[in-house]
Design an enzyme around this catalytic site. Structure first.
Site, PDB file in Angstrom:
ATOM      1  N   ASP A  83       1.343  10.368   3.854  1.00  0.00           N
ATOM      2  CA  ASP A  83       2.052  11.229   4.793  1.00  0.00           C
ATOM      3  C   ASP A  83       1.062  12.177   5.463  1.00  0.00           C
ATOM      4  O   ASP A  83       0.951  13.340   5.094  1.00  0.00           O
ATOM      5  CB  ASP A  83       3.136  12.006   4.038  1.00  0.00           C
ATOM      6  CG  ASP A  83       4.137  12.614   4.984  1.00  0.00           C
ATOM      7  OD1 ASP A  83       4.098  12.272   6.184  1.00  0.00           O
ATOM      8  OD2 ASP A  83       4.950  13.435   4.530  1.00  0.00           O
ATOM      9  N   LYS A 109       2.243   4.645   1.484  1.00  0.00           N
ATOM     10  CA  LYS A 109       2.362   5.133   2.869  1.00  0.00           C
ATOM     11  C   LYS A 109       2.028   6.627   2.852  1.00  0.00           C
ATOM     12  O   LYS A 109       2.846   7.452   2.454  1.00  0.00           O
ATOM     13  CB  LYS A 109       3.778   4.885   3.398  1.00  0.00           C
ATOM     14  CG  LYS A 109       3.907   5.225   4.860  1.00  0.00           C
ATOM     15  CD  LYS A 109       5.238   4.767   5.415  1.00  0.00           C
ATOM     16  CE  LYS A 109       5.321   4.939   6.908  1.00  0.00           C
ATOM     17  NZ  LYS A 109       5.056   6.279   7.385  1.00  0.00           N
ATOM     18  N   LYS A 126      10.822   3.322   3.123  1.00  0.00           N
ATOM     19  CA  LYS A 126      10.773   4.780   3.018  1.00  0.00           C
ATOM     20  C   LYS A 126      11.559   5.250   1.797  1.00  0.00           C
ATOM     21  O   LYS A 126      12.704   4.823   1.597  1.00  0.00           O
ATOM     22  CB  LYS A 126      11.384   5.423   4.278  1.00  0.00           C
ATOM     23  CG  LYS A 126      10.666   5.062   5.562  1.00  0.00           C
ATOM     24  CD  LYS A 126       9.389   5.853   5.766  1.00  0.00           C
ATOM     25  CE  LYS A 126       9.648   7.230   6.276  1.00  0.00           C
ATOM     26  NZ  LYS A 126       9.746   7.379   7.693  1.00  0.00           N
ATOM     27  N   CYS A 157      24.799  22.970  36.475  1.00  0.00           N
ATOM     28  CA  CYS A 157      24.810  23.402  35.075  1.00  0.00           C
ATOM     29  C   CYS A 157      23.374  23.794  34.672  1.00  0.00           C
ATOM     30  O   CYS A 157      22.489  22.932  34.602  1.00  0.00           O
ATOM     31  CB  CYS A 157      25.350  22.250  34.219  1.00  0.00           C
ATOM     32  SG  CYS A 157      25.460  22.652  32.472  1.00  0.00           S
ATOM     33  N   CYS A 164      28.942  25.788  31.626  1.00  0.00           N
ATOM     34  CA  CYS A 164      29.453  25.945  32.992  1.00  0.00           C
ATOM     35  C   CYS A 164      30.958  25.649  33.088  1.00  0.00           C
ATOM     36  O   CYS A 164      31.523  25.694  34.175  1.00  0.00           O
ATOM     37  CB  CYS A 164      28.667  25.062  33.955  1.00  0.00           C
ATOM     38  SG  CYS A 164      29.006  23.309  33.737  1.00  0.00           S
ATOM     39  N   CYS A 217      28.353  16.642  30.374  1.00  0.00           N
ATOM     40  CA  CYS A 217      28.798  17.552  31.415  1.00  0.00           C
ATOM     41  C   CYS A 217      28.333  16.931  32.729  1.00  0.00           C
ATOM     42  O   CYS A 217      27.135  16.732  32.929  1.00  0.00           O
ATOM     43  CB  CYS A 217      28.172  18.932  31.215  1.00  0.00           C
ATOM     44  SG  CYS A 217      28.333  19.945  32.692  1.00  0.00           S
ATOM     45  N   TYR A 252      -7.085   2.028   6.099  1.00  0.00           N
ATOM     46  CA  TYR A 252      -6.199   0.932   5.696  1.00  0.00           C
ATOM     47  C   TYR A 252      -6.095  -0.219   6.692  1.00  0.00           C
ATOM     48  O   TYR A 252      -5.285  -1.111   6.508  1.00  0.00           O
ATOM     49  CB  TYR A 252      -4.804   1.442   5.368  1.00  0.00           C
ATOM     50  CG  TYR A 252      -4.200   2.381   6.403  1.00  0.00           C
ATOM     51  CD1 TYR A 252      -3.976   1.971   7.702  1.00  0.00           C
ATOM     52  CD2 TYR A 252      -3.848   3.681   6.038  1.00  0.00           C
ATOM     53  CE1 TYR A 252      -3.422   2.825   8.636  1.00  0.00           C
ATOM     54  CE2 TYR A 252      -3.298   4.559   6.968  1.00  0.00           C
ATOM     55  CZ  TYR A 252      -3.090   4.122   8.256  1.00  0.00           C
ATOM     56  OH  TYR A 252      -2.543   4.961   9.176  1.00  0.00           O
ATOM     57  N   CYS A 282      32.411  22.040  29.253  1.00  0.00           N
ATOM     58  CA  CYS A 282      31.002  22.377  29.010  1.00  0.00           C
ATOM     59  C   CYS A 282      30.922  23.834  28.537  1.00  0.00           C
ATOM     60  O   CYS A 282      31.465  24.727  29.196  1.00  0.00           O
ATOM     61  CB  CYS A 282      30.195  22.199  30.296  1.00  0.00           C
ATOM     62  SG  CYS A 282      28.497  22.775  30.139  1.00  0.00           S
ATOM     63  N   GLU A 334       0.853  -1.196   0.000  1.00  0.00           N
ATOM     64  CA  GLU A 334       0.000   0.000   0.000  1.00  0.00           C
ATOM     65  C   GLU A 334       0.882   1.238   0.000  1.00  0.00           C
ATOM     66  O   GLU A 334       2.035   1.180   0.423  1.00  0.00           O
ATOM     67  CB  GLU A 334      -0.859   0.036   1.276  1.00  0.00           C
ATOM     68  CG  GLU A 334      -1.837  -1.098   1.370  1.00  0.00           C
ATOM     69  CD  GLU A 334      -2.470  -1.206   2.752  1.00  0.00           C
ATOM     70  OE1 GLU A 334      -2.395  -0.232   3.534  1.00  0.00           O
ATOM     71  OE2 GLU A 334      -3.020  -2.266   3.044  1.00  0.00           O
TER      72      GLU A 334
END
Ligand code: IVH
Length: 674
Positions: free
Chosen positions: A117, A115, A314, A432, A411, A426, A225, A408, A113
Site C-alpha cells: 500500500d 499488494k 483486496k 445553479c 436553486c 438539477c 515487482y 435542488c 505477491e
C-alpha cells in the site's frame, strides 16, 4: 598519496559502502556497525570534497540528496502504468481463473505477491545505472522524481555486475514502514506540523518534495515487482524467473511471493496473509495474482485499463461504528445530487471520519437508513469513507426514514431523474451556482486544461463578482485586467501568472479540451478515444448516437450523452467562442511513412509469441507495410499470425471461420517476396 592511490581508495570505499547499504536495506542483514559505516562514509565524503575530479553521482555519499527540483517534469511512460482489476471474494477470483484458462488453456501457474500500500514508481536503468524515476501520474505520463528516488537506500543507483539488458524499466512500490511513519509523524505533531493520515500518504507526500535532502531524511523503502524490456521473452520465459534475476542485479524484491499451481494454492496464500499481514512492518491492502508465463500474459493482453493476466484480491477494509446525525445534499458540476451522511466523528484507519458519501437515492434505500441510526463505516481504496450497514439492534423504534428532496437544495429547481438513472439531477445548468462554478473548476483542472496560477477558490470568487459564468469567459479575463487589478486579493504578479496560464492552455490538445468541456460520462479515456476517432469537433458534433456508439469501448449511454450535449444551442455557442479564442479542436494527424504497400487492404491479428520478434515489433512491421491490425477475430479478418502458445479459444474461432493461420515468416515473405 598518488592520484592512482586516491582513486583506488575512493573506489574501494564506494564498493564497500554500497555493499553494506545493500546488506542493510535490501537483505536486512547488517554487516557493519553504524559507527563504522558513518566513519567510512565521512572519509569518502572528505576525499570526494578534496578531489572533485573523482566525483560520481552514483557514489553512496549522494544518497543524502541535496538537489532541489523546482518543478517536476512530466514525462511519458514508455509502457503505460496500468492499474489492476479488483476482486473481493473467492467467487470473483475463480471467475478470473476461468477467464484465464478459457483463453490460454489449463496449464496455468500464478505468482502471488503482496499488494503493497504505497505509490507506484517506474525506474529506468541505462547501462546498469539509474537514469530516471517517474511516478504513475495518470498512467500515461507521470512526474519525474529522479533526484528524490536516488536518495532511497534500497534502490540501487548502480547495479551489481550482471547480465541485465542495456536499457530496461522496472516498476515497484515506494512505501514507508509503519514504525518510521509513527516516529516521523510524532515529530510533526511536536513541531505543530500537520500529521499525515497514514504511511501511504506520508510516502506519497515525500516523493513529491522539492528538497531531495529532506526526502533522504525520511526513510522510504521500495519493493520492485515488474520488469519491462524490449523483447523480454528472449531473456526470460516467465515473471518468476525475472524476479529471481532482478534480485541478483541488486533490487529489493519482497521475499513473500509464491508460485502457485492452482486456485487452491492461491486461496491458501490469500488466507495466510489475511491475518499474517498484521505481523509485517509495512501495510498491504491485498494480494496481487499474476499469470506467470510471459507467453500467456501476451496472449491474454490488456483491457483499456488493466492487464487481463493479473488481478488484485483486496482484503476487507477496517470498519468502525458511529451515529448518523443527518444527510445533506451536494450539487456537482453536472447537476447530479450527492447525498452526504453527517456522522458523529469516529477514528478509522488512522483518520477521523465525520462524513460519508451515500452516492444516490438508491443507496439510502438499499441501506434502509433511518434518522439517528447507528451505522458501520468503512474505508476502502477510496478516500471518502462509506456506510456499509446499519446496526439494527441499536435502532430506535420511532426512527423516521429520510425523505429525498424533490427540489435542488441550492436553486430550488425541481429535480429530474431519467428512467434507469440512479442520480437525481438539477436541470438548471445555466443558473445553479455549484454547477456553473464546478464546470469551470473542472475545465481548469490538472487533468483537463491544467491552467497554472488559478485555483478553485479563484473561480468561486470570480463567479461571485460576475467575472465568470461560462468557460469561455476565462479567455476574456485579459480584457478585464484593469478590473482584476482593483481586487484586493490579487497582486500584479498573480494576475499576470494567471493570464499567462490561460493563454498557454490554448495549446492543450483536443482530447484535453474535450474532457474539459465536462460532458456527462466523458472521462479522460473516453475523451481520448473520441478525439482520436473523430479527429475534430465538427465531425464529433455531427455524428449520430449510433456512429458514436460504434467507436471501440464507447457504450450507448455515453453516446447519447454526447449527442445530447452537442444538440444544446448553449453548448454550441460555447464551442464557437472557444474556437474563436484559438483553443485546439482538432487532433494532429501523424503522417505515416510506409515502407511498402505490400500489405495494403489486408487485416491481421497477432497471437502467441515469436522467436524473432516481439508482438509489438511484428505489429509495427505489418502496419508500416500498409496492413491493418484488428483486435478480435471476426469475418473481417484476413490472417491470424500465430506464434507459440496461441490461445486455444482463438485458434478454434479462427478455424471455425476458415481464416488462414500463418507464421511470422509468412508475413516476411508477403513483404519481401521469396
Ligand atoms: S503489478 C500491470 N504488483 O497496485 C502490472 N502492483 O491496483 C500492475 N501494487 O498500480 C502492477 N503491490 O501501485 C503489482 N505486487 C504488486 C503490487 C502492485 C502493489 C499496486 C501498484 C498498482 C496497483 C494496482
Amino acid at each position: 598519496m598518488t592520484n592512482d592511490a586516491i582513486k583506488e581508495r575512493i573506489e574501494r570505499l564506494r564498493a564497500e559502502l554500497t555493499q553494506h547499504n545493500y546488506n542493510y536495506y535490501v537483505l536486512a542483514q547488517p554487516s557493519i556497525s553504524d559507527v563504522d559505516f558513518d566513519s567510512q562514509l565521512a572519509e569518502l565524503a572528505q576525499l570526494e570534497n578534496q578531489y572533485p575530479e573523482f566525483a560520481d553521482p552514483d557514489s553512496p555519499t549522494q544518497k543524502v540528496g541535496g538537489d532541489i527540483t523546482k518543478q517536476f517534469n512530466t514525462v511519458k511512460h514508455q509502457w503505460p502504468m496500468l492499474s489492476l482489476g479488483n476482486t473481493y471474494n473467492e467467487q470473483e477470483l475463480r471467475d478470473f481463473d476461468e477467464r484465464v484458462r478459457k483463453a490460454v488453456g489449463d496449464e496455468v501457474q500464478y505468482v502471488c505477491e503482496l499488494k503493497f500500500d504505497g505509490l507506484s514508481i517506474s525506474l529506468t536503468y541505462e547501462q546498469g545505472k539509474l537514469s530516471r524515476g517517474v511516478t504513475r501520474g495518470d498512467g500515461l505520463q507521470g512526474d519525474e522524481v529522479t533526484a528524490n528516488v536516488r536518495t532511497i537506500k534500497s534502490i540501487p543507483n548502480k547495479l551489481k555486475p550482471a547480465d541485465f539488458p542495456e536499457h530496461f524499466e522496472i516498476r515497484g512500490e515506494v512505501f514507508m514502514h509503519r514504525k518510521a511513519f509513527e516516529r516521523l509523524n510524532d515529530e510533526r505533531i511536536e513541531n505543530e506540523e500537520v500529521p499525515y493520515a497514514n504511511p501511504r500518504n506520508f510516502a506519497a507526500g515525500t516523493i513529491k518534495l522539492q528538497d531531495s535532502a529532506e526526502v533522504a531524511r525520511r526513510p522510504l523503502d521500495c519493493f520492485l515487482y515488474f520488469l519491462y524490456t524490449e523483447n523480454r521473452s528472449k531473456l526470460f520465459k516467465n515473471h518468476w524467473d525475472s524476479l529471481e534475476a532482478v534480485k541478483r542485479w541488486g533490487f529489493h524484491v519482497c521475499e513473500h511471493s509464491s508460485l502457485c499451481n492452482n486456485m487452491e494454492e492461491v486461496l491458501a496464500f490469500i488466507a495466510h496473509w489475511e491475518s499474517g499481514r498484521f505481523n509485517l512492518s509495512y501495510d498491504i491492502d491485498g494480494i496481487v495474482i499474476k499469470v506467470n508465463s510471459y507467453g500467456q500474459q501476451e496472449e491474454l493482453g490488456f483491457t483499456a485499463k488493466s492487464p487481463r493476466w493479473a488481478i488484485a484480491y483486496k482484503y476487507k477494509a477496517e470498519q468502525a461504528e458511529t451515529q448518523l446525525n443527518s444527510i445533506s445534499y451536494q450539487v456537482g458540476r453536472t447537476g447530479a445530487l450527492t447525498p452526504v451522511a453527517n456522522l458523529t466523528p469516529v477514528q478509522l484507519a488512522g483518520t477521523t471520519v465525520k462524513r460519508a458519501s451515500l452516492h444516490n437515492a438508491n443507496e439510502i434505500v438499499r441501506l434502509d437508513l433511518r434518522q439517528g441510526d447507528t451505522v458501520y463505516v468503512e474505508k476502502g481504496g477510496e478516500i471518502i469513507p462509506k456506510i456499509v450497514g446499519v446496526n439494527l439492534a441499536k435502532r430506535l423504534p420511532e426512527a423516521q426514514a429520510f425523505i429525498y428532496p424533490d427540489k435542488c437544495p441550492i436553486c430550488e429547481t425541481p429535480l429530474v431523474r431519467k428512467e434507469g438513472e440512479a442520480n437525481h439531477y438539477c436541470p438548471n445548468e445555466d443558473g445553479c451556482p455549484p454547477q456553473i462554478v464546478g464546470r469551470i473548476q473542472h475545465f481548469i483542472g490538472r487533468k483537463a486544461m491544467d491552467i497554472d496560477g488559478m485555483g478553485d477558490e479563484t473561480i468561486e470568487t470570480f463567479y461571485k463578482l460576475g467575472l465568470l459564468t461560462h468557460i469561455s469567459d476565462l479567455y476574456s479575463l485579459y480584457d478585464k485586467k484593469d478590473r482584476l487589478q482593483q481586487l484586493d486579493r490579487f497582486g500584479e504578479k498573480s494576475i499576470s501568472n494567471m493570464l499567462a496560464g490561460i493563454e498557454k492552455s490554448k495549446e492543450k490538445p483536443f482530447e484535453k479540451v474535450l474532457f474539459g468541456l465536462g460532458i456527462r460520462y466523458v472521462g479522460e479515456t473516453v475523451a481520448r478515444k473520441l478525439a482520436q476517432y473523430f479527429k475534430q469537433i465538427d465531425a464529433l458534433a455531427a455524428a449520430s448516437t449510433e456512429e458514436i456508439a460504434a467507436v471501440n469501448d464507447i457504450g450507448i449511454r455515453i453516446a447519447e450523452s454526447v449527442t445530447e450535449y452537442f444538440a444544446n444551442p448553449g453548448h454550441q455557442e460555447q464551442i464557437k467562442l472557444l474556437q474563436q479564442y484559438g483553443l485546439q479542436f482538432k487532433t494532429e494527424v501523424k503522417e505515416v511513412v510506409l515502407s511498402s504497400d505490400k500489405l495494403v487492404g489486408k487485416t491481421f491479428i497477432i497471437s502467441g509469441t515469436f522467436e524473432q520478434f516481439s508482438r509489438e515489433e511484428l505489429g509495427n512491421l505489418i502496419e508500416s507495410n500498409g496492413g491493418k491490425l484488428l483486435s478480435s477475430i471476426s469475418g473481417k479478418l484476413n490472417y491470424v499470425v500465430a506464434g507459440e502458445n496461441m490461445g486455444p479459444s482463438k485458434l478454434a474461432k479462427a478455424e471455425k471461420l476458415g481464416i488462414p493461420i500463418i507464421s511470422d515468416q509468412d508475413v516476411l515473405t508477403m513483404i519481401n517476396g521469396q
